[in-house]
Design an enzyme around this catalytic site. Structure first.
Site: not given
Ligand code: NAD
Length: 187
Positions: A145, A158
């Site tokens: 991230s 985070y």
């Molecule tokens: N959304 C953003 O703006 C953004 C930006 C940069 C990086 N990211 C990264 O991208 C990735 C996805 O982000 P997102 O926005 O889709 O997040 P989100 O929180 O919407 O989704 C995360 C997913 O992981 C699953 N999950 C949570 N805990 C779990 C566990 N213990 N075991 C298995 N699965 C589990 C959830 O059910 C969900 O499907 C993450 O690594 C996040 O850090 C997101």
């Protein structure tokens, strides 16, 4: 396009959010996609099977922070597909996390974030990498991230976990590269 035809790819957190799009994109390139999530990925797996055929997908409910569950998951993937070519470590605690000052973050929440966001990718690599090393082929993609570079306030657990993912990926690539494997961190 069929650039991943015959490849088996695991996407953690692959049922929802951004991970769902990774699952869809990998399947569109011909990969067999294993959707790993604490949330139910069955409907997405069915959608992929309807579109790309019966062996296109598999969904496993698994908490990536639980070593026993990860071990069992890897066993199921090997039994079904015989190999793991790609691992996308995407699952993380992000969307449900409340924003708090450092002085307000409780220890349980801190530990849970570290368990899912750091221990999870470690466990996935620990148990998937032996199968990649044996075939001298594997691609590991860890989702980081930009918050780790910018130091976003009120989200210390985070941001710290994603900083860890950068260091984890750097050291991991030096350790596993000699086995013919590639890795990257995506922000
Ligand atoms: N959304 C953003 O703006 C953004 C930006 C940069 C990086 N990211 C990264 O991208 C990735 C996805 O982000 P997102 O926005 O889709 O997040 P989100 O929180 O919407 O989704 C995360 C997913 O992981 C699953 N999950 C949570 N805990 C779990 C566990 N213990 N075991 C298995 N699965 C589990 C959830 O059910 C969900 O499907 C993450 O690594 C996040 O850090 C997101």
């Amino acid at each position: 396009m069929d650039r991943l035809s015959g490849r088996t790819a695991i996407v953690t957190g692959g049922a929802k959010g951004i991970g769902r799009h990774y699952s869809l994109a990998l399947a569109a390139e011909g990969a067999e996609v294993v959707i790993v999530d604490v949330a139910d990925g069955k409907s997405l797996a069915q959608e992929l099977e309807a579109k790309y055929g019966g062996n296109a997908s598999m969904s496993v409910t698994c908490d990536v922070s639980d070593e026993f569950a990860v071990q069992r998951l890897v066993g199921q993937v090997i039994e079904r597909f015989g190999k793991i070519d790609v691992l996308v470590n995407n699952a993380a605690l992000y969307a449900p996390l409340p924003w708090h000052m450092v002085t307000e973050i409780d220890v349980d929440t801190w530990d849970k974030v570290m368990a899912v966001n750091l221990r999870g990718p470690f466990l996935m690599v620990k148990h998937a990498a032996p199968h990649m090393i044996a075939r001298r082929y594997g691609k590991i993609i860890n989702i980081g991230s930009g918050t780790a570079f910018r130091g976003i306030p009120r989200f210390l657990h985070y941001v710290t976990s994603k900083g860890g993912i950068m260091a984890f990926t750097r050291a991991l690539s030096r350790e596993l590269g000699q086995h013919g494997m590639g890795g990257s961190v995506n922000t």
